[in-house]
Design a protein around this motif. Structure first.
Motif, PDB file in Angstrom:
ATOM      1  N   ARG A   1       0.828  -1.206   0.000  1.00  0.00           N
ATOM      2  CA  ARG A   1       0.000   0.000   0.000  1.00  0.00           C
ATOM      3  C   ARG A   1       0.864   1.259   0.000  1.00  0.00           C
ATOM      4  O   ARG A   1       0.546   2.236  -0.646  1.00  0.00           O
ATOM      5  N   SER A   2       1.997   1.217   0.735  1.00  0.00           N
ATOM      6  CA  SER A   2       2.836   2.414   0.847  1.00  0.00           C
ATOM      7  C   SER A   2       4.069   2.273  -0.031  1.00  0.00           C
ATOM      8  O   SER A   2       4.982   1.496   0.290  1.00  0.00           O
ATOM      9  N   PRO A   3       4.139   3.044  -1.141  1.00  0.00           N
ATOM     10  CA  PRO A   3       5.274   2.917  -2.052  1.00  0.00           C
ATOM     11  C   PRO A   3       6.619   3.093  -1.355  1.00  0.00           C
ATOM     12  O   PRO A   3       7.592   2.417  -1.694  1.00  0.00           O
TER      13      PRO A   3
ATOM     14  N   ALA B   1       0.946 -11.127   3.309  1.00  0.00           N
ATOM     15  CA  ALA B   1       1.613 -10.683   4.533  1.00  0.00           C
ATOM     16  C   ALA B   1       0.995  -9.362   4.998  1.00  0.00           C
ATOM     17  O   ALA B   1       1.691  -8.449   5.432  1.00  0.00           O
ATOM     18  N   THR B   2      -0.322  -9.272   4.865  1.00  0.00           N
ATOM     19  CA  THR B   2      -1.084  -8.123   5.372  1.00  0.00           C
ATOM     20  C   THR B   2      -2.194  -8.673   6.273  1.00  0.00           C
ATOM     21  O   THR B   2      -2.452  -9.880   6.254  1.00  0.00           O
ATOM     22  N   PRO B   3      -2.869  -7.792   7.026  1.00  0.00           N
ATOM     23  CA  PRO B   3      -3.995  -8.302   7.823  1.00  0.00           C
ATOM     24  C   PRO B   3      -5.267  -8.457   6.976  1.00  0.00           C
ATOM     25  O   PRO B   3      -6.316  -8.787   7.515  1.00  0.00           O
TER      26      PRO B   3
ATOM     27  N   GLY C   1      -8.313  -9.634   4.942  1.00  0.00           N
ATOM     28  CA  GLY C   1      -9.009 -10.918   5.022  1.00  0.00           C
ATOM     29  C   GLY C   1      -9.185 -11.348   6.466  1.00  0.00           C
ATOM     30  O   GLY C   1      -9.984 -12.213   6.782  1.00  0.00           O
ATOM     31  N   MET C   2      -8.405 -10.714   7.374  1.00  0.00           N
ATOM     32  CA  MET C   2      -8.478 -11.076   8.798  1.00  0.00           C
ATOM     33  C   MET C   2      -9.229  -9.983   9.550  1.00  0.00           C
ATOM     34  O   MET C   2     -10.242 -10.243  10.174  1.00  0.00           O
ATOM     35  N   TYR C   3      -8.726  -8.749   9.454  1.00  0.00           N
ATOM     36  CA  TYR C   3      -9.387  -7.641  10.134  1.00  0.00           C
ATOM     37  C   TYR C   3     -10.046  -6.680   9.153  1.00  0.00           C
ATOM     38  O   TYR C   3     -10.653  -5.707   9.546  1.00  0.00           O
TER      39      TYR C   3
ATOM     40  N   ALA D   1      -2.242 -14.227   7.717  1.00  0.00           N
ATOM     41  CA  ALA D   1      -3.430 -13.927   8.525  1.00  0.00           C
ATOM     42  C   ALA D   1      -4.093 -15.220   8.966  1.00  0.00           C
ATOM     43  O   ALA D   1      -4.035 -16.230   8.263  1.00  0.00           O
ATOM     44  N   TYR D   2      -4.675 -15.185  10.137  1.00  0.00           N
ATOM     45  CA  TYR D   2      -5.463 -16.335  10.581  1.00  0.00           C
ATOM     46  C   TYR D   2      -6.743 -15.796  11.214  1.00  0.00           C
ATOM     47  O   TYR D   2      -6.751 -14.718  11.798  1.00  0.00           O
ATOM     48  N   PRO D   3      -7.834 -16.559  11.089  1.00  0.00           N
ATOM     49  CA  PRO D   3      -9.111 -16.008  11.537  1.00  0.00           C
ATOM     50  C   PRO D   3      -9.221 -16.027  13.049  1.00  0.00           C
ATOM     51  O   PRO D   3      -8.601 -16.877  13.696  1.00  0.00           O
TER      52      PRO D   3
HETATM   53  N1  LIG Z   1       0.634 -16.314  11.396  1.00  0.00           N
HETATM   54  C1  LIG Z   1       1.713 -15.797  11.963  1.00  0.00           C
HETATM   55  O1  LIG Z   1       2.490 -16.478  12.635  1.00  0.00           O
HETATM   56  C2  LIG Z   1       2.013 -14.353  11.759  1.00  0.00           C
HETATM   57  C3  LIG Z   1       3.313 -13.862  11.970  1.00  0.00           C
HETATM   58  C4  LIG Z   1       3.562 -12.509  11.718  1.00  0.00           C
HETATM   59  C5  LIG Z   1       2.531 -11.696  11.278  1.00  0.00           C
HETATM   60  N2  LIG Z   1       1.295 -12.200  11.121  1.00  0.00           N
HETATM   61  C6  LIG Z   1       0.196 -11.361  10.601  1.00  0.00           C
HETATM   62  O2  LIG Z   1       0.605 -10.894   9.336  1.00  0.00           O
HETATM   63  C7  LIG Z   1       0.134  -9.561   9.124  1.00  0.00           C
HETATM   64  C8  LIG Z   1       1.317  -8.646   8.804  1.00  0.00           C
HETATM   65  O3  LIG Z   1       2.169  -8.605   9.932  1.00  0.00           O
HETATM   66  P1  LIG Z   1       3.442  -7.631   9.956  1.00  0.00           P
HETATM   67  O4  LIG Z   1       4.181  -7.955  11.186  1.00  0.00           O
HETATM   68  O5  LIG Z   1       4.154  -7.652   8.667  1.00  0.00           O
HETATM   69  O6  LIG Z   1       2.711  -6.229  10.108  1.00  0.00           O
HETATM   70  P2  LIG Z   1       3.210  -4.775   9.598  1.00  0.00           P
HETATM   71  O7  LIG Z   1       4.678  -4.666   9.764  1.00  0.00           O
HETATM   72  O8  LIG Z   1       2.317  -3.781  10.231  1.00  0.00           O
HETATM   73  O9  LIG Z   1       2.911  -4.804   8.029  1.00  0.00           O
HETATM   74  C9  LIG Z   1       1.584  -4.923   7.567  1.00  0.00           C
HETATM   75  C10 LIG Z   1       1.575  -4.721   6.073  1.00  0.00           C
HETATM   76  O10 LIG Z   1       0.209  -4.832   5.630  1.00  0.00           O
HETATM   77  C11 LIG Z   1      -0.163  -3.616   4.984  1.00  0.00           C
HETATM   78  N3  LIG Z   1      -1.573  -3.278   5.299  1.00  0.00           N
HETATM   79  C12 LIG Z   1      -2.122  -3.171   6.515  1.00  0.00           C
HETATM   80  N4  LIG Z   1      -3.424  -2.854   6.411  1.00  0.00           N
HETATM   81  C13 LIG Z   1      -3.684  -2.731   5.083  1.00  0.00           C
HETATM   82  C14 LIG Z   1      -4.827  -2.392   4.340  1.00  0.00           C
HETATM   83  N5  LIG Z   1      -5.991  -2.129   4.915  1.00  0.00           N
HETATM   84  N6  LIG Z   1      -4.719  -2.356   2.973  1.00  0.00           N
HETATM   85  C15 LIG Z   1      -3.519  -2.635   2.374  1.00  0.00           C
HETATM   86  N7  LIG Z   1      -2.396  -2.947   3.040  1.00  0.00           N
HETATM   87  C16 LIG Z   1      -2.467  -3.001   4.381  1.00  0.00           C
HETATM   88  C17 LIG Z   1       0.752  -2.562   5.553  1.00  0.00           C
HETATM   89  O11 LIG Z   1       0.809  -1.493   4.660  1.00  0.00           O
HETATM   90  P3  LIG Z   1       1.514  -0.110   5.069  1.00  0.00           P
HETATM   91  O12 LIG Z   1       2.983  -0.366   4.888  1.00  0.00           O
HETATM   92  O13 LIG Z   1       0.959   0.863   4.130  1.00  0.00           O
HETATM   93  O14 LIG Z   1       1.137   0.142   6.499  1.00  0.00           O
HETATM   94  C18 LIG Z   1       2.060  -3.343   5.649  1.00  0.00           C
HETATM   95  O15 LIG Z   1       2.689  -3.425   4.396  1.00  0.00           O
HETATM   96  C19 LIG Z   1      -0.590  -9.164  10.410  1.00  0.00           C
HETATM   97  O16 LIG Z   1      -1.959  -9.422  10.238  1.00  0.00           O
HETATM   98  C20 LIG Z   1      -0.030 -10.123  11.449  1.00  0.00           C
HETATM   99  O17 LIG Z   1      -0.965 -10.391  12.486  1.00  0.00           O
HETATM  100  C21 LIG Z   1       1.002 -13.503  11.342  1.00  0.00           C
END
Ligand SMILES: NC(=O)c1ccc[n+]([C@@H]2O[C@H](COP(=O)([O-])OP(=O)(O)OC[C@H]3O[C@@H](n4cnc5c(N)ncnc54)[C@H](OP(=O)(O)O)[C@@H]3O)[C@@H](O)[C@H]2O)c1
Length: 292
Positions: free
Chosen positions: A151-153, A186-188, A190-192, A213-215
């Motif tokens: 989302r953020s270039p 690797a975004t939330p 589909g989850m939130y 993401a997980y539900p």
């Molecule tokens: N299953 C697991 O073990 C596990 C492990 C780690 C993370 N996760 C999950 O994976 C997701 C990402 O984690 P992270 O640590 O990488 O978080 P993060 O550092 O905050 O990065 C999130 C990414 O998703 C993008 N994003 C967030 N909301 C968005 C939206 N509404 N539309 C488009 N893009 C959006 C963000 O864009 P911006 O750069 O523009 O903010 C960023 O690129 C989270 O949901 C986290 O809970 C799960």
């Protein structure tokens, strides 16, 4: 008894205490796992001092601290250093060392699904810590090209710059790439938040789909819950749910914190048992909800 915990915010609904409670019955080691709500990176130093004083052997790190904690540690694993994000920290003789067990989880889950990234074109949605871990694993395993869609270039460019330097033979781009057979969310989304149609893009049959993401897991009387998220639903290929990654990164963290070494072949068996515990009637939850 190993004392450990989690820092970050919000963490009230984290599944980690439940996971470590289950580990206590599966890993020949007992864990006491606490939550230390830590909102701002600026307040981190006193939190780290408190963790040492409380005798924690290790702790997990989640949003918004995965990047901010790194410079405050005494050492980083090569993986955590390259990825630029830490999600597990060990405390040994007062010294803090940071690791990235998300990368371990991605590598193991891909292998388990039969996905060899070598020679493949891959698409990763997101540019945060989880995306960095996935991109690192894919590039290191020999992917030909990785498209990072964010989302953020500015954040995407920063990620591409770092990894282009680390892996000069891999083609990195912010544009969509034809021929992709590995897709990572690797975004939330589909989850939130609802899953935008763009993230439903897929490859030929037999492609791989991995969702971080997980539900929120709500147990119903019919037990009709599934770890399949909107990103994974209806795909013609192999799917890897975020819950698998969550369990694998936590198991690896438990090992780092002092549990006996877990042979790679045991991770799958443990994951099946842990998933059954989370969903089954004997799960650690007493009031019927298993929110993440
Ligand atoms: N299953 C697991 O073990 C596990 C492990 C780690 C993370 N996760 C999950 O994976 C997701 C990402 O984690 P992270 O640590 O990488 O978080 P993060 O550092 O905050 O990065 C999130 C990414 O998703 C993008 N994003 C967030 N909301 C968005 C939206 N509404 N539309 C488009 N893009 C959006 C963000 O864009 P911006 O750069 O523009 O903010 C960023 O690129 C989270 O949901 C986290 O809970 C799960």
């Amino acid at each position: 008894m190993i004392k450990a915990g989690l820092i970050g915010s919000p963490i009230r609904r984290s599944l980690s205490p439940r996971l470590f409670c289950i580990f206590s019955s599966l890993l020949d080691e007992t864990f006491s796992y606490s939550l230390l709500e830590t909102r701002k990176p600026e307040g981190l130093e006193p939190v780290l001092a408190r963790i040492k004083a409380m005798g924690w052997r290790g702790f997990n790190v989640t949003l918004p601290l995965k990047e901010a904690v790194a410079p405050l540690l005494d050492a980083l694993s090569p993986e955590a250093r390259a990825i630029g994000a830490v999600n597990a920290v060990t405390v040994k003789r007062g010294r803090l060392k940071g690791y990235n067990t998300d990368a371990f989880a991605v590598r193991l889950a891909l292998r388990e699904a039969g996905c060899r990234p070598r020679g493949r074109v891959c698409t990763v949605w997101g540019a945060g810590g989880a995306a960095r871990a996935a991109v690192w694993v894919l590039a290191r395993a020999g992917a030909t090209a990785v498209s990072v869609r964010g989302r953020s270039p500015v954040r995407v460019k920063a990620l591409l710059r770092v990894f282009s330097r680390l892996f000069p033979s891999v083609r990195f781009t912010a544009a969509a790439l034809p021929g992709s057979t590995v897709f990572v969310n690797a975004t939330p989304l589909g989850m939130y938040a609802p899953l935008p149609p763009a993230l439903r893009a897929g490859g030929p049959p037999g492609s791989f789909y991995l969702d971080f993401a997980y539900p929120p897991l709500k147990r119903t009387s019919k037990r009709s819950i599934s770890p399949i998220t909107p990103f994974l639903e209806g795909r013609r290929g192999k799917t890897i749910p975020g819950l698998d990654l969550l369990i694998y990164q936590a198991l690896k963290s438990a090992e780092l914190f002092g549990a006996p070494d877990i042979p790679t072949s045991r991770f799958l068996k443990l994951k099946i048992k842990i998933t059954a515990e989370l969903y089954g009637p004997k799960g650690p939850d007493a009031n019927g909800s298993l929110d993440s």
